[in-house]
Design a protein around this motif. Structure first.
Motif, PDB file in Angstrom:
ATOM      1  N   GLY A  18      -5.367  -5.612 -13.136  1.00  0.00           N
ATOM      2  CA  GLY A  18      -6.197  -4.725 -13.928  1.00  0.00           C
ATOM      3  C   GLY A  18      -5.812  -3.280 -13.722  1.00  0.00           C
ATOM      4  O   GLY A  18      -4.853  -2.946 -13.008  1.00  0.00           O
ATOM      5  N   LEU A  19      -6.569  -2.385 -14.343  1.00  0.00           N
ATOM      6  CA  LEU A  19      -6.279  -0.966 -14.271  1.00  0.00           C
ATOM      7  C   LEU A  19      -6.290  -0.458 -12.839  1.00  0.00           C
ATOM      8  O   LEU A  19      -7.202  -0.762 -12.075  1.00  0.00           O
ATOM      9  N   LEU A  20      -5.259   0.297 -12.488  1.00  0.00           N
ATOM     10  CA  LEU A  20      -5.127   0.893 -11.162  1.00  0.00           C
ATOM     11  C   LEU A  20      -5.143  -0.160 -10.065  1.00  0.00           C
ATOM     12  O   LEU A  20      -5.559   0.104  -8.943  1.00  0.00           O
ATOM     13  N   GLY A  21      -4.674  -1.353 -10.399  1.00  0.00           N
ATOM     14  CA  GLY A  21      -4.714  -2.475  -9.467  1.00  0.00           C
ATOM     15  C   GLY A  21      -3.982  -2.201  -8.176  1.00  0.00           C
ATOM     16  O   GLY A  21      -2.857  -1.704  -8.173  1.00  0.00           O
ATOM     17  N   GLY A  22      -4.636  -2.518  -7.045  1.00  0.00           N
ATOM     18  CA  GLY A  22      -4.033  -2.372  -5.736  1.00  0.00           C
ATOM     19  C   GLY A  22      -4.058  -0.972  -5.176  1.00  0.00           C
ATOM     20  O   GLY A  22      -3.599  -0.741  -4.058  1.00  0.00           O
ATOM     21  N   MET A  23      -4.617  -0.016  -5.929  1.00  0.00           N
ATOM     22  CA  MET A  23      -4.615   1.380  -5.489  1.00  0.00           C
ATOM     23  C   MET A  23      -5.844   1.671  -4.623  1.00  0.00           C
ATOM     24  O   MET A  23      -6.903   1.078  -4.789  1.00  0.00           O
ATOM     25  N   ARG A  24      -5.680   2.613  -3.692  1.00  0.00           N
ATOM     26  CA  ARG A  24      -6.847   3.169  -3.009  1.00  0.00           C
ATOM     27  C   ARG A  24      -7.652   3.980  -4.026  1.00  0.00           C
ATOM     28  O   ARG A  24      -7.093   4.624  -4.915  1.00  0.00           O
ATOM     29  N   VAL A  67       0.828  -1.206   0.000  1.00  0.00           N
ATOM     30  CA  VAL A  67       0.000   0.000   0.000  1.00  0.00           C
ATOM     31  C   VAL A  67       0.862   1.256   0.000  1.00  0.00           C
ATOM     32  O   VAL A  67       0.588   2.221  -0.716  1.00  0.00           O
ATOM     33  N   ASP A  68       1.938   1.252   0.772  1.00  0.00           N
ATOM     34  CA  ASP A  68       2.825   2.413   0.826  1.00  0.00           C
ATOM     35  C   ASP A  68       3.462   2.672  -0.531  1.00  0.00           C
ATOM     36  O   ASP A  68       3.591   3.821  -0.971  1.00  0.00           O
ATOM     37  N   LEU A  69       3.905   1.595  -1.193  1.00  0.00           N
ATOM     38  CA  LEU A  69       4.552   1.775  -2.480  1.00  0.00           C
ATOM     39  C   LEU A  69       3.561   2.288  -3.520  1.00  0.00           C
ATOM     40  O   LEU A  69       3.875   3.201  -4.289  1.00  0.00           O
ATOM     41  N   MET A  70       2.362   1.722  -3.556  1.00  0.00           N
ATOM     42  CA  MET A  70       1.368   2.175  -4.523  1.00  0.00           C
ATOM     43  C   MET A  70       0.985   3.622  -4.268  1.00  0.00           C
ATOM     44  O   MET A  70       0.781   4.405  -5.206  1.00  0.00           O
ATOM     45  N   ALA A 105      -3.531   9.979   0.618  1.00  0.00           N
ATOM     46  CA  ALA A 105      -4.055   8.628   0.398  1.00  0.00           C
ATOM     47  C   ALA A 105      -3.419   7.933  -0.795  1.00  0.00           C
ATOM     48  O   ALA A 105      -3.565   6.721  -0.967  1.00  0.00           O
ATOM     49  N   GLY A 106      -2.709   8.687  -1.638  1.00  0.00           N
ATOM     50  CA  GLY A 106      -2.093   8.074  -2.813  1.00  0.00           C
ATOM     51  C   GLY A 106      -3.100   7.680  -3.868  1.00  0.00           C
ATOM     52  O   GLY A 106      -2.948   6.642  -4.522  1.00  0.00           O
ATOM     53  N   LEU A 107      -4.153   8.490  -4.031  1.00  0.00           N
ATOM     54  CA  LEU A 107      -5.158   8.176  -5.046  1.00  0.00           C
ATOM     55  C   LEU A 107      -4.558   8.320  -6.442  1.00  0.00           C
ATOM     56  O   LEU A 107      -3.808   9.274  -6.701  1.00  0.00           O
ATOM     57  N   ALA A 158       4.384  -0.331 -10.999  1.00  0.00           N
ATOM     58  CA  ALA A 158       4.649  -0.309  -9.553  1.00  0.00           C
ATOM     59  C   ALA A 158       4.520  -1.710  -8.963  1.00  0.00           C
ATOM     60  O   ALA A 158       5.329  -2.111  -8.112  1.00  0.00           O
ATOM     61  N   ARG A 159       3.526  -2.455  -9.408  1.00  0.00           N
ATOM     62  CA  ARG A 159       3.379  -3.825  -8.903  1.00  0.00           C
ATOM     63  C   ARG A 159       4.564  -4.688  -9.334  1.00  0.00           C
ATOM     64  O   ARG A 159       5.089  -5.485  -8.549  1.00  0.00           O
TER      65      ARG A 159
END
Length: 353
Positions: A259-265, A79-82, A332-334, A94-95
């Motif tokens: 998928g798109l924006l995977g793992g992101m808040r 989560v921090d990296l994303m 939040a890293g949106l 990023a993943r």
């Protein structure tokens, strides 16, 4: 495969120019050093994929300050990296970055392999990145072809076959001019040439160190190369997003890992291309912002209708997520789409008050 009869004059002329005019970038060694920190080279190359040097600079500084070694990065929370990557786009990078760092630590004792084949075996490392790291970080002779190099080579040899069919010929010609020594400097010199002189439009041929050997320059229309195939129209999709606020906090969800924006808040949202009026994630007195938030992805454009509402203390959205302080939403890293949606909500509320 090595090409016989390689042209050494192009490399020699370009390296003389590079020794004087090389861009000073934080991940680079000075010309002639022929080696750089593999972690820094790899990190920068992943960040630079489909992204400008100007955009990457602040992210690179932030990453290397927070995670100065590949072992530090491997230990990072997903989560921090994303969140740290948010705004840089192409989130699969990023993943893959995290997966690759963990593989280097787990399988290679924290040291990057020093050959193209070894690098290609790492998660998320393709042919270009493997060649770039092998040449720039380890001084290996490798043929490095990114978009800038592709354009330079297409013009040097006036390759009139449209892309992508021209790429095998472009690679063969790049192989022919890549020197045995200083392959890393040569790769970076070609990148610099494409970024600063041999630009997509209005190339500055008058100051180009290779113009006398450039077949494209001889045609008097070097900007005609490379020849690009006609682009297909980008599909347009519709979607809905919901800002659910309760006692100064907004409900954020985590997008699926793939998928798109995977793992992101993100804000809760519908499928993109969903029915005109999908069911909101919670019952509320919804206010719809007049203008949808527009965003362009690689393969389609999106118009996201954004709805916002305050809910009571007992309200709980259907999807799993977390309550995030509204006054810290910028932390939040949106991803860009949802950061724009958050801005749209705040502007709409200000306009209504």
């Amino acid at each position: 495969m090595r090409v016989e009869g390689r042209d050494t004059k192009i490399a020699s002329d370009l390296l003389v120019y590079y020794d004087v005019h090389a861009r000073r970038l934080p991940w680079r060694a000075l010309p002639g050093a022929n080696a750089a920190d593999p972690y820094c080279v790899w990190l920068s190359e992943v960040m630079l994929q489909q992204t400008t040097v100007a955009a990457v600079g602040p992210y690179y500084a932030k990453f290397t300050a927070r995670w100065p070694t590949v072992a530090d990065l491997a230990a990072a929370d997903d989560v921090d990296l994303m969140a740290a990557w948010a705004g840089l786009g192409y989130y699969a990078r990023a993943r893959n970055l995290l997966a690759c760092a963990r593989a280097v630590v787990r399988d290679h004792d924290g040291r990057f392999p020093d050959t193209e084949d070894g690098l290609r075996a790492l998660p998320g490392v393709g042919a270009y990145t493997a060649a770039a790291v092998a040449a720039i970080a380890f001084g290996r002779r490798a043929v490095v072809v990114d978009a800038n190099v592709e354009r330079v080579v297409a013009r040097l040899f006036a390759i009139d076959t449209p892309l992508p069919a021209a790429r095998p010929r472009i690679r063969a010609e790049a192989d022919r001019i890549t020197p045995d020594a200083r392959a890393g400097d040569f790769a970076q010199a070609m990148m610099d040439l494409g970024a600063t002189i041999c630009t997509p439009r209005n190339p500055a041929c008058g100051i180009c160190p290779l113009r006398q050997d450039c077949a494209g320059f001889a045609t008097a229309d070097p900007a005609a190369f490379p020849v690009k195939a006609v682009k297909k129209a980008r599909p347009h999709r519709l979607g809905h997003g919901w800002w659910i606020e309760r006692e100064g906090q907004v409900w954020l969800v985590r997008r699926p890992g793939k998928g798109l924006l995977g793992g992101m808040r993100a804000l809760p949202s519908s499928d993109w291309g969903a029915a005109p009026d999908p069911t909101p994630p919670v019952s509320a007195a919804w206010i719809t912002i007049d203008q949808p938030v527009a965003h362009v992805f690689t393969h389609f454009s999106l118009a996201l209708s954004v709805h916002h509402a305050h809910v009571g203390r007992d309200a709980m959205p259907m999807d799993e997520g977390e309550w995030w302080p509204v006054d810290r939403i910028d932390e939040a890293g949106l991803p860009t789409l949802f950061a724009r949606a958050a801005d749209a909500v705040r502007k709409d509320r200000d306009a209504r008050n």
